[in-house]
Design a protein around this motif. Structure first.
Motif, PDB file in Angstrom:
ATOM      1  N   SER A  59      55.982  40.919  34.234  1.00 16.51           N
ATOM      2  CA  SER A  59      55.201  40.905  35.464  1.00 16.51           C
ATOM      3  C   SER A  59      54.026  41.857  35.359  1.00 16.51           C
ATOM      4  O   SER A  59      54.041  42.819  34.605  1.00 16.51           O
ATOM      5  N   HIS A  60      52.977  41.573  36.153  1.00 16.71           N
ATOM      6  CA  HIS A  60      51.857  42.515  36.186  1.00 16.71           C
ATOM      7  C   HIS A  60      52.138  43.643  37.162  1.00 16.71           C
ATOM      8  O   HIS A  60      51.325  44.518  37.347  1.00 16.71           O
ATOM      9  N   LYS A  61      53.298  43.629  37.788  1.00 14.79           N
ATOM     10  CA  LYS A  61      53.630  44.673  38.752  1.00 14.79           C
ATOM     11  C   LYS A  61      54.390  45.795  38.055  1.00 14.79           C
ATOM     12  O   LYS A  61      55.617  45.911  38.174  1.00 14.79           O
ATOM     13  N   THR A  62      53.642  46.628  37.365  1.00 15.51           N
ATOM     14  CA  THR A  62      54.295  47.676  36.572  1.00 15.51           C
ATOM     15  C   THR A  62      54.976  48.710  37.461  1.00 15.51           C
ATOM     16  O   THR A  62      55.848  49.441  37.009  1.00 15.51           O
ATOM     17  N   ARG A  63      54.596  48.720  38.752  1.00 18.58           N
ATOM     18  CA  ARG A  63      55.275  49.653  39.657  1.00 18.58           C
ATOM     19  C   ARG A  63      56.765  49.322  39.815  1.00 18.58           C
ATOM     20  O   ARG A  63      57.507  50.122  40.387  1.00 18.58           O
ATOM     21  N   MET A  64      57.207  48.157  39.357  1.00 21.29           N
ATOM     22  CA  MET A  64      58.622  47.806  39.464  1.00 21.29           C
ATOM     23  C   MET A  64      59.506  48.852  38.779  1.00 21.29           C
ATOM     24  O   MET A  64      60.650  49.062  39.177  1.00 21.29           O
ATOM     25  N   ARG A  65      58.971  49.508  37.740  1.00 21.40           N
ATOM     26  CA  ARG A  65      59.777  50.515  37.046  1.00 21.40           C
ATOM     27  C   ARG A  65      60.117  51.696  37.945  1.00 21.40           C
ATOM     28  O   ARG A  65      61.004  52.499  37.640  1.00 21.40           O
ATOM     29  N   ARG A  66      59.377  51.839  39.070  1.00 23.39           N
ATOM     30  CA  ARG A  66      59.714  52.904  40.016  1.00 23.39           C
ATOM     31  C   ARG A  66      60.910  52.522  40.875  1.00 23.39           C
ATOM     32  O   ARG A  66      61.560  53.369  41.468  1.00 23.39           O
ATOM     33  N   LEU A  67      61.151  51.199  41.009  1.00 23.16           N
ATOM     34  CA  LEU A  67      62.233  50.742  41.880  1.00 23.16           C
ATOM     35  C   LEU A  67      63.538  50.572  41.127  1.00 23.16           C
ATOM     36  O   LEU A  67      64.606  50.907  41.627  1.00 23.16           O
TER      37      LEU A  67
ATOM     38  N   ALA B 103      50.943  37.171  48.836  1.00 23.81           N
ATOM     39  CA  ALA B 103      49.658  36.922  48.168  1.00 23.81           C
ATOM     40  C   ALA B 103      48.875  38.224  48.017  1.00 23.81           C
ATOM     41  O   ALA B 103      48.290  38.510  46.968  1.00 23.81           O
ATOM     42  N   GLN B 104      48.890  39.027  49.084  1.00 22.88           N
ATOM     43  CA  GLN B 104      48.203  40.315  49.025  1.00 22.88           C
ATOM     44  C   GLN B 104      48.839  41.229  47.975  1.00 22.88           C
ATOM     45  O   GLN B 104      48.157  41.932  47.234  1.00 22.88           O
ATOM     46  N   CYS B 105      50.174  41.247  47.960  1.00 22.10           N
ATOM     47  CA  CYS B 105      50.871  42.130  47.031  1.00 22.10           C
ATOM     48  C   CYS B 105      50.594  41.697  45.589  1.00 22.10           C
ATOM     49  O   CYS B 105      50.515  42.537  44.689  1.00 22.10           O
ATOM     50  N   ASP B 106      50.474  40.416  45.389  1.00 20.75           N
ATOM     51  CA  ASP B 106      50.138  39.921  44.061  1.00 20.75           C
ATOM     52  C   ASP B 106      48.762  40.437  43.639  1.00 20.75           C
ATOM     53  O   ASP B 106      48.575  40.890  42.509  1.00 20.75           O
ATOM     54  N   GLN B 107      47.834  40.382  44.581  1.00 22.43           N
ATOM     55  CA  GLN B 107      46.471  40.809  44.254  1.00 22.43           C
ATOM     56  C   GLN B 107      46.413  42.280  43.837  1.00 22.43           C
ATOM     57  O   GLN B 107      45.667  42.647  42.938  1.00 22.43           O
ATOM     58  N   TRP B 108      47.205  43.112  44.501  1.00 18.47           N
ATOM     59  CA  TRP B 108      47.165  44.546  44.223  1.00 18.47           C
ATOM     60  C   TRP B 108      48.321  45.009  43.334  1.00 18.47           C
ATOM     61  O   TRP B 108      48.502  46.218  43.150  1.00 18.47           O
ATOM     62  N   ALA B 109      49.114  44.055  42.875  1.00 16.40           N
ATOM     63  CA  ALA B 109      50.232  44.376  41.982  1.00 16.40           C
ATOM     64  C   ALA B 109      51.213  45.359  42.605  1.00 16.40           C
ATOM     65  O   ALA B 109      51.725  46.268  41.961  1.00 16.40           O
ATOM     66  N   ILE B 110      51.450  45.174  43.909  1.00 18.37           N
ATOM     67  CA  ILE B 110      52.413  46.004  44.629  1.00 18.37           C
ATOM     68  C   ILE B 110      53.717  45.227  44.777  1.00 18.37           C
ATOM     69  O   ILE B 110      53.707  44.117  45.323  1.00 18.37           O
ATOM     70  N   PRO B 111      54.831  45.775  44.322  1.00 19.16           N
ATOM     71  CA  PRO B 111      56.103  45.085  44.539  1.00 19.16           C
ATOM     72  C   PRO B 111      56.380  44.899  46.028  1.00 19.16           C
ATOM     73  O   PRO B 111      56.063  45.773  46.840  1.00 19.16           O
ATOM     74  N   LEU B 112      56.972  43.773  46.355  1.00 19.12           N
ATOM     75  CA  LEU B 112      57.283  43.433  47.737  1.00 19.12           C
ATOM     76  C   LEU B 112      58.790  43.262  47.898  1.00 19.12           C
ATOM     77  O   LEU B 112      59.400  42.438  47.223  1.00 19.12           O
ATOM     78  N   ILE B 113      59.359  44.069  48.782  1.00 17.03           N
ATOM     79  CA  ILE B 113      60.770  43.904  49.140  1.00 17.03           C
ATOM     80  C   ILE B 113      60.832  43.137  50.453  1.00 17.03           C
ATOM     81  O   ILE B 113      60.211  43.548  51.435  1.00 17.03           O
ATOM     82  N   ALA B 114      61.552  42.017  50.463  1.00 16.52           N
ATOM     83  CA  ALA B 114      61.689  41.250  51.699  1.00 16.52           C
ATOM     84  C   ALA B 114      63.117  41.365  52.197  1.00 16.52           C
ATOM     85  O   ALA B 114      64.064  41.051  51.474  1.00 16.52           O
ATOM     86  N   GLU B 115      63.245  41.819  53.427  1.00 17.07           N
ATOM     87  CA  GLU B 115      64.567  41.844  54.053  1.00 17.07           C
ATOM     88  C   GLU B 115      64.740  40.512  54.765  1.00 17.07           C
ATOM     89  O   GLU B 115      64.049  40.229  55.736  1.00 17.07           O
TER      90      GLU B 115
ATOM     91  N   ASP C 269      59.599  40.374  45.401  1.00 15.44           N
ATOM     92  CA  ASP C 269      60.100  40.841  44.108  1.00 15.44           C
ATOM     93  C   ASP C 269      61.533  41.324  44.173  1.00 15.44           C
ATOM     94  O   ASP C 269      62.203  41.450  43.145  1.00 15.44           O
ATOM     95  N   LEU C 270      61.983  41.637  45.360  1.00 12.38           N
ATOM     96  CA  LEU C 270      63.332  42.158  45.553  1.00 12.38           C
ATOM     97  C   LEU C 270      63.769  41.668  46.929  1.00 12.38           C
ATOM     98  O   LEU C 270      63.002  41.773  47.892  1.00 12.38           O
TER      99      LEU C 270
END
Lengths: 269, 269, 269, 269, 269
Positions: free
Chosen positions: D10-18, D128-140, D170-171
């Motif tokens: 994934s291009h969301k490298t911030r996932m390693r923080r989660l 879509a926004q999170c994809d653009q900024w490569a921010i992981p998205l947690i959906a409850e 993403d989660l």
């Protein structure tokens, strides 16, 4: 009121187009939208514009289409672009005003209304836009609605006028309260210069009387529409109103002025 | 009306694509959207376009899809992109028109309507956008709705037409009032050039008669849709209408023109 | 219909990813959203994707999440990003499609619907966006709603298909009308290439029959979902459909193809 | 599930923080908004944050204000900014997350809800926004609403979880189904890593049991709120949960861990 | 509370305009909008501003129009621009604040309200904007509505205050709970500095008492409006309140201060 008319400290230098050095203004309203079953359109705006320009009106309220079509008849009058109070694309509207070379914009708001409640927040947003582009904003402040005349008390008119001022408009247009004492309270509370509106009711004499009293109560001018352009002698009516506003003549003198027969046997309405 | 057709002072130079030097225009409307239970689609737009182009129609109203698919059949006709009146992304729509090489846009508005009230404010906003991009705006002004025929009085049509003009459109498309006298009042009040619309009612003869009368009353042209493309000889109908508009022929001559049998035994409808 | 499939004049060069040189396309729909009480999710999209890619499907409809998660299983299939028809942030959605490397986007619209009426104006706006970015737009045109089957008459399907085309879509996906004659009228009126959808009703045989008839009536392909991925042998079903579409085999041949037992005793559903 | 946790493509490298290298995560939810008559606020977030950071929680869900005020207590924990599901200014929210240095954002959605139906389309747009900024998205993902517990069946939870995944999160954070078999179906269908939520019901023992079972069913972790911060020993509860998640200890061991009395006689709640 | 007032770690350096080095602030609210049948306008804002500036008020809440018109009377007081809670053009409002040189913005929110529910999401969005431009945000948090006094319990006030804080405001303005014990709980839970509001009820003595108790309970200051500007001696009331806030004088001393007769026989109201 001259203290309030001091706009030289403002960044809105276009204010000099609206108010003469004497702090006064005479505005002709020609922004009425015709609607099925409602107000009938102005039959000959070209002639009306020519006549009121010759009569030295200071500004004219117009809609987009009329402003474009009759730019050549405006002479030295300030152009005030009249906006729809429901507009949400405020930035677009201000850009239009700038492209049309307008000197100010005008919008109506109905404090206390339920149906049109959104016009009040919109006024604040429009004021923010006008601040950004240094465009003077004229707010026509009418309690509840034009039709709800029982809500048009002196107290309500005063609070509506001040609301417009607090939300950031530069000139308040509102109804005459019916007597000079209560209207001077409107002017005192408004904290923005006030122009009295003409309306459709009554005859020319009572219009002149209410404008005279409003001015004596501290109004900086008048904005008159139907009583000018529904007349057969719009220039004559406008000239008389201009003298009421700028030369402080009496109602009697103004009526005589309006009735002069130099332009032939046209009817006052 | 020739005074009103003077668009040379306007920054919208694309107006020359809509109005011929004689100030007149004949437009074919092919922008009808098919809907379940409603208007049936145009069966063969390619043939219709070829025939009306050959018949020297000045402009054609099309939707996005049709405009893209049939760009090669447009010939010298002006392309008027028909927009949805509910659209709120006005800037997007105008950009589409520019990308498609449209010469104007068209929208319908229903003054006096409750359900679709928003179409009137939208018209003002669209006019602001069109001003910015110098795109001519055709407003189809219909009191209340297409169905509310009892609201289609001469007075209401006149006030609707003027409303479109005041809100900034460049050409008004509206219904014929039924008689020449009242339609000349519509034209007089409109302050923008008026084109009369065709509609689905009546036969070809009555259409030709209403277009002739509208032109004689001051209309600058006609915009006809179903009576052209539902006919089996669209080119013939279009040619006859073009002569009505541009050569001021009589209804009788136009009917003869439309009935010529040179193209074979196709049926007039 | 081959005339309609000519997209070489279009600026949307991505169309070559959707339609083969023979003008035909076989699409697998895997964009169904699971909802409480509604459609159950695809159990193993990874396997389905691998199998349909091997079976030479031309394109697959996916949602954002699935497209990201299974990019490596797409092979040479075109990726069609399925959008929510309620979306108002259209520009954002198109940018997402571009970032994901999608070859087209797809949206559903329900002409004649009251509740979802906004999907029709949205379609026009989405088409404008797709034009700007040269992204092909597939519109699934369903009269009123998926549930309102009484509204799914041949006439309504035809007018819905054409509506999609007129509003600017590049490919129409719609229901089979039930017989070849009326579907050829849908194709004739659509003015955009038509793909027939599969749906959940009936068995595999009747699906194959309706696809065969639709193709013979002029459809350029089929978009089948549940009948592929709810099967235990999705690759086999997909392969048979691909042959129906691209090799014009008979229903009988296709059924034999789908029933081959080379991959073991998995059940057709 | 470890296949699903592979975010390296994934291009969301911030996932390693989660997610830790073991693919697991223990999250503390502290994003509850207090409302009149509803949830009471966290009394001492500063102490809770310090204790859970010391207990090696991987991430914490916070609101804007708390995130700003307590940035110094976050230690190495990932910051997940909790957004309002009604938000329409999504771009603004994502920019806020970036400015705050958040590692992910979280939003709740209620599939099947009528009142809050808009939260589902919003989820797609946020993705879509999170994809653009490569921010992981947690959906409850909660079927219908938190209150509609009759709608929280295993099937509905599974379809809600997958809906979140298909729309691009993403989660997935969702409720435990009550038994390990049905929850492993939730995990299998979700196609995104699943974390089980804690909720307010039951006692600590039953929470530990449900987390243990969820992990054994394939969940990648747990997100627990009130059971941690309403306890008098939040660090102890968090530490026990972290061991359940990361060291796969038994419920018995975790309970013993949570009950250690080294920090004095504080009460488990 | 001094721990909470530490804003030096914040990027909002404008906070130093609101809070003195002692962490306290005395604010005068002059942002009341007059409405038909509602609050009457401030008769002489110019004099009130001069007097409260002389009395060393730290900040004043003003509307756009008043802020522009009376910029010269602000002296060293911080200008807090009061925004409409219905505003959706938040970016525009923040730009206005920046252009006016405002030191902070203020908005009201009504948690628990049905009609105005949107004010709570708006608060979050406004906080995001304020973060971007580093503008301090004061949130006036009122359970349900100003009129719903039965909802103004200590518990609800506490949860409302905290909600504002969690959503990202920098200073909470809320009602006194009626007793010091419950208000210290409000302060404890708020996690943002709290200023107590004045309101219109009761007499000056009870206002002074509630401000004294709120401060003793941990409030960082008071924001008083009508009790200051409806008085005939606004400067005297403001001076007394400033001493209550900054010099921790007793209510008795403050009342004596407010009643000094040095400025002549003007009436306390």
């Amino acid at each position: 009121m001259s203290g309030s008319v001091n706009f030289h400290g403002s960044h809105k230098t276009r204010m000099r187009r609206l108010l003469r050095p004497n702090g006064r203004t005479f505005i002709v309203a020609m922004d009425h939208l015709s609607r099925p079953g409602g107000t009938q359109p102005i039959r000959d705006p070209q002639r009306v514009l020519a006549e009121i320009a010759a009569a030295d009106a200071d500004a004219v309220l117009l809609r987009h289409g009329t402003a474009v079509r009759h730019a050549e008849q405006l002479g030295r009058m300030a152009l005030v672009l009249s906006l729809n109070h429901e507009d949400s694309f405020l930035e677009q509207s201000i850009r239009l005003a700038l492209r049309l070379g307008a000197d100010a914009v005008k919008v109506v708001a109905f404090p206390g209304s339920i149906d049109l409640a959104s016009s009040v927040p919109n006024l604040g947003l429009l004021a923010a836009q006008c601040d950004q582009w240094a465009i003077p904003l004229i707010a026509e402040m009418i309690p509840v609605s034009f039709e709800a005349k029982q809500a048009h008390t002196a107290t309500n008119i005063a609070s509506a006028a001040r609301l417009g001022s607090d939300l950031g408009c530069d000139l308040v247009k509102t109804k005459y309260t019916g007597d000079q004492k209560s209207f001077s309270e409107v002017v005192r509370l408004a904290h923005a210069p006030v122009v009295v509106l003409g309306g459709a009711d009554g005859d020319i004499d009572s219009l002149f009387k209410s404008v005279r009293e409003a001015l004596d109560a501290g109004a900086v001018g008048a904005a008159v529409g139907r009583k000018v352009w529904q007349s057969e002698v719009p220039g004559r009516i406008a000239g008389a109103l201009a003298r009421l506003v700028h030369e402080d003549v009496s109602v009697k003198t103004a009526i005589r002025e309006a009735s002069r027969v130099t332009l032939g046997p046209r009817k006052l309405r």
